[in-house]
Design a protein around this motif. Structure first.
Motif, PDB file in Angstrom:
ATOM      1  N   ARG A  15      47.645  52.451  39.708  1.00 41.09           N
ATOM      2  CA  ARG A  15      48.319  52.091  38.594  1.00 41.09           C
ATOM      3  C   ARG A  15      47.739  50.896  37.795  1.00 41.09           C
ATOM      4  O   ARG A  15      47.424  51.276  36.638  1.00 41.09           O
ATOM      5  CB  ARG A  15      49.909  51.985  38.887  1.00 41.09           C
ATOM      6  N   VAL A  16      47.161  49.960  38.473  1.00 43.84           N
ATOM      7  CA  VAL A  16      46.773  49.058  37.712  1.00 43.84           C
ATOM      8  C   VAL A  16      45.032  49.325  37.360  1.00 43.84           C
ATOM      9  O   VAL A  16      44.923  49.087  36.154  1.00 43.84           O
ATOM     10  CB  VAL A  16      46.545  47.725  38.780  1.00 43.84           C
ATOM     11  N   GLU A  17      44.686  50.128  38.248  1.00 47.79           N
ATOM     12  CA  GLU A  17      43.332  50.437  37.903  1.00 47.79           C
ATOM     13  C   GLU A  17      43.275  51.433  36.367  1.00 47.79           C
ATOM     14  O   GLU A  17      42.409  51.475  35.800  1.00 47.79           O
ATOM     15  CB  GLU A  17      42.501  51.042  38.960  1.00 47.79           C
ATOM     16  N   ALA A  18      44.268  52.156  36.531  1.00 46.00           N
ATOM     17  CA  ALA A  18      44.405  53.259  35.359  1.00 46.00           C
ATOM     18  C   ALA A  18      44.698  52.438  33.921  1.00 46.00           C
ATOM     19  O   ALA A  18      44.266  52.995  32.854  1.00 46.00           O
ATOM     20  CB  ALA A  18      45.399  53.991  35.510  1.00 46.00           C
ATOM     21  N   LEU A  19      45.057  51.196  34.164  1.00 48.79           N
ATOM     22  CA  LEU A  19      45.109  50.280  32.871  1.00 48.79           C
ATOM     23  C   LEU A  19      43.975  49.766  32.229  1.00 48.79           C
ATOM     24  O   LEU A  19      43.762  49.381  31.079  1.00 48.79           O
ATOM     25  CB  LEU A  19      46.369  49.121  33.236  1.00 48.79           C
ATOM     26  N   ALA A  20      42.674  49.771  32.984  1.00 47.51           N
ATOM     27  CA  ALA A  20      41.561  49.247  32.671  1.00 47.51           C
ATOM     28  C   ALA A  20      41.087  49.707  31.321  1.00 47.51           C
ATOM     29  O   ALA A  20      40.736  48.779  30.494  1.00 47.51           O
ATOM     30  CB  ALA A  20      40.429  49.444  33.683  1.00 47.51           C
ATOM     31  N   PRO A  21      40.928  51.087  31.340  1.00 45.57           N
ATOM     32  CA  PRO A  21      40.488  51.542  29.705  1.00 45.57           C
ATOM     33  C   PRO A  21      41.394  50.783  28.710  1.00 45.57           C
ATOM     34  O   PRO A  21      40.907  50.669  27.538  1.00 45.57           O
ATOM     35  CB  PRO A  21      40.614  53.044  29.904  1.00 45.57           C
ATOM     36  N   ARG A  22      42.730  51.005  28.747  1.00 43.83           N
ATOM     37  CA  ARG A  22      43.480  50.463  27.392  1.00 43.83           C
ATOM     38  C   ARG A  22      43.445  48.886  27.798  1.00 43.83           C
ATOM     39  O   ARG A  22      43.289  48.382  26.217  1.00 43.83           O
ATOM     40  CB  ARG A  22      45.102  50.769  28.088  1.00 43.83           C
ATOM     41  N   ILE A  23      43.067  48.010  28.512  1.00 42.09           N
ATOM     42  CA  ILE A  23      42.889  46.794  28.465  1.00 42.09           C
ATOM     43  C   ILE A  23      41.665  46.403  27.879  1.00 42.09           C
ATOM     44  O   ILE A  23      41.446  45.484  26.993  1.00 42.09           O
ATOM     45  CB  ILE A  23      42.973  45.967  29.841  1.00 42.09           C
ATOM     46  N   HIS A  47      38.727  44.784  22.896  1.00 41.73           N
ATOM     47  CA  HIS A  47      37.829  44.782  21.905  1.00 41.73           C
ATOM     48  C   HIS A  47      38.380  44.737  20.334  1.00 41.73           C
ATOM     49  O   HIS A  47      37.957  44.282  19.343  1.00 41.73           O
ATOM     50  CB  HIS A  47      37.054  46.326  21.998  1.00 41.73           C
ATOM     51  N   GLU A  48      39.686  45.177  20.227  1.00 42.93           N
ATOM     52  CA  GLU A  48      40.483  45.002  19.070  1.00 42.93           C
ATOM     53  C   GLU A  48      40.597  43.820  18.709  1.00 42.93           C
ATOM     54  O   GLU A  48      40.652  43.416  17.495  1.00 42.93           O
ATOM     55  CB  GLU A  48      41.806  46.108  19.153  1.00 42.93           C
ATOM     56  N   LEU A  49      41.079  42.801  19.553  1.00 42.49           N
ATOM     57  CA  LEU A  49      41.277  41.628  19.455  1.00 42.49           C
ATOM     58  C   LEU A  49      39.969  40.799  18.874  1.00 42.49           C
ATOM     59  O   LEU A  49      39.977  40.030  18.063  1.00 42.49           O
ATOM     60  CB  LEU A  49      42.101  40.946  20.637  1.00 42.49           C
ATOM     61  N   LEU A  50      38.912  41.035  19.791  1.00 47.54           N
ATOM     62  CA  LEU A  50      37.525  40.507  19.469  1.00 47.54           C
ATOM     63  C   LEU A  50      37.282  40.924  17.774  1.00 47.54           C
ATOM     64  O   LEU A  50      36.498  40.006  17.331  1.00 47.54           O
ATOM     65  CB  LEU A  50      36.430  40.948  20.445  1.00 47.54           C
ATOM     66  N   ILE A  78      50.718  41.850  25.232  1.00 46.88           N
ATOM     67  CA  ILE A  78      50.467  43.264  24.856  1.00 46.88           C
ATOM     68  C   ILE A  78      50.530  44.325  26.178  1.00 46.88           C
ATOM     69  O   ILE A  78      51.070  45.218  26.335  1.00 46.88           O
ATOM     70  CB  ILE A  78      49.401  43.592  24.050  1.00 46.88           C
ATOM     71  N   VAL A  79      49.503  43.939  27.176  1.00 52.75           N
ATOM     72  CA  VAL A  79      49.286  44.616  28.537  1.00 52.75           C
ATOM     73  C   VAL A  79      50.865  44.603  29.223  1.00 52.75           C
ATOM     74  O   VAL A  79      51.098  45.952  29.568  1.00 52.75           O
ATOM     75  CB  VAL A  79      48.305  43.947  29.085  1.00 52.75           C
ATOM     76  N   ILE A  80      51.589  43.481  29.363  1.00 54.35           N
ATOM     77  CA  ILE A  80      52.641  43.604  30.029  1.00 54.35           C
ATOM     78  C   ILE A  80      53.721  44.482  29.329  1.00 54.35           C
ATOM     79  O   ILE A  80      54.325  45.278  30.091  1.00 54.35           O
ATOM     80  CB  ILE A  80      53.042  42.205  30.466  1.00 54.35           C
ATOM     81  N   ALA A  81      53.822  44.195  28.095  1.00 53.07           N
ATOM     82  CA  ALA A  81      54.780  45.182  27.468  1.00 53.07           C
ATOM     83  C   ALA A  81      54.541  46.690  27.366  1.00 53.07           C
ATOM     84  O   ALA A  81      55.550  47.167  27.636  1.00 53.07           O
ATOM     85  CB  ALA A  81      54.897  44.437  26.007  1.00 53.07           C
TER      86      ALA A  81
END
Length: 270
Positions: free
Chosen positions: A98-106, A111-114, A136-139
């Protein structure tokens, strides 16, 4: 050994480089009672290892006033066998996959914040990047509505500062959210936790609230400080900074070294 020493000076320069003070405490007050916070502090590895392993002597159950019930049933405030039971249930849904599946979104959020930072000649890195990214990620993991994220940051900071109002407000928020999710389940961690079983046992309402609060505070505070500490350490060590720029394969090792060298409880006064 105890000593009449100040536990944690608040001078900003000290907080940026506490290592000489930590060495002093290891030499002169390896076991220290902090009268301000009314708790014991240990500074040597062997002592820390003993405290963490001998739960019957050094319990994780922190005494709370009668009116304070939140955090009493969390992973950080229970001992075996209750701790093992809670961990088993949570591990069923908070998996490595589940954590690894978050990698693309993170990566996408990063990139959006940068890109937003590039629009300004000068930015406050902590408030522009290190604070919002973990929130944002935890939310998103918990399925928290976008409009509530500012409250989450305020509550999380308040809990670190032992603000009882912040603790109550966050707990009340999660209680209402759990009621809503029981009626309208979604594709999020809270919905999965509600239905998770271990040996026929489910998490109670209070255990669910406590887990959500611990996840928010632990993920927010520690990740923000890790990101901030990383930038500060690279600023303080330009040779290592350039070496990392030249060879990004060193990044995993660099992160591990920041975790070791720039201990997360410090460097928080940004």
């Amino acid at each position: 050994m105890t000593a009449v020493l100040q536990f944690l000076p608040t001078d900003s320069q000290f907080l940026l480089s506490p290592f000489s003070w930590l060495a002093k405490m290891r030499r002169e007050a390896a076991v220290f009672y902090d009268t301000e916070h009314q708790c014991w502090m240990v500074f040597r590895y062997d002592n820390v290892a003993r405290v963490l392993s001998e739960w019957k002597t050094f319990s994780s159950k922190v005494p709370q006033p009668p009116e304070q019930k939140d955090f009493t049933q969390s992973l950080v405030s229970t001992d075996p066998p209750k701790h093992k039971s809670l961990r088993s249930i949570v591990q069923k849904v908070f998996t490595e996959n589940r954590v690894e599946a978050l990698a693309p979104r993170i990566t996408e959020l990063t990139h959006e914040l940068l890109e937003q930072m590039k629009q300004h000649k000068q930015v406050d890195f902590v408030h522009a990047f290190a604070i919002p990214l973990p929130i944002i990620v935890i939310a998103e993991i918990l399925g928290i509505p976008f409009q509530d994220r500012e409250d989450f940051k305020r509550w999380s900071d308040g809990i670190i500062a032992r603000d009882q109002t912040a603790i109550k407000d966050m707990a009340d928020y999660f209680r209402q959210l759990l009621i809503d999710r029981r009626d309208h389940q979604g594709n999020d961690l809270i919905s999965d936790l509600i239905t998770a079983y271990e040996g026929g046992e489910k998490l109670t309402a209070q255990e669910l609230v406590d887990f959500c609060m611990v996840l928010l505070v632990a993920g927010n505070e520690t990740t923000t400080n890790l990101i901030t500490n990383s930038i500060w350490c690279l600023h303080e060590h330009p040779d290592e900074n350039q070496q990392l720029r030249n060879d990004l394969s060193l990044l995993p090792t660099a992160i591990e070294e920041v975790l070791r060298y720039g201990s997360i409880p410090f460097l928080q006064k940004y």
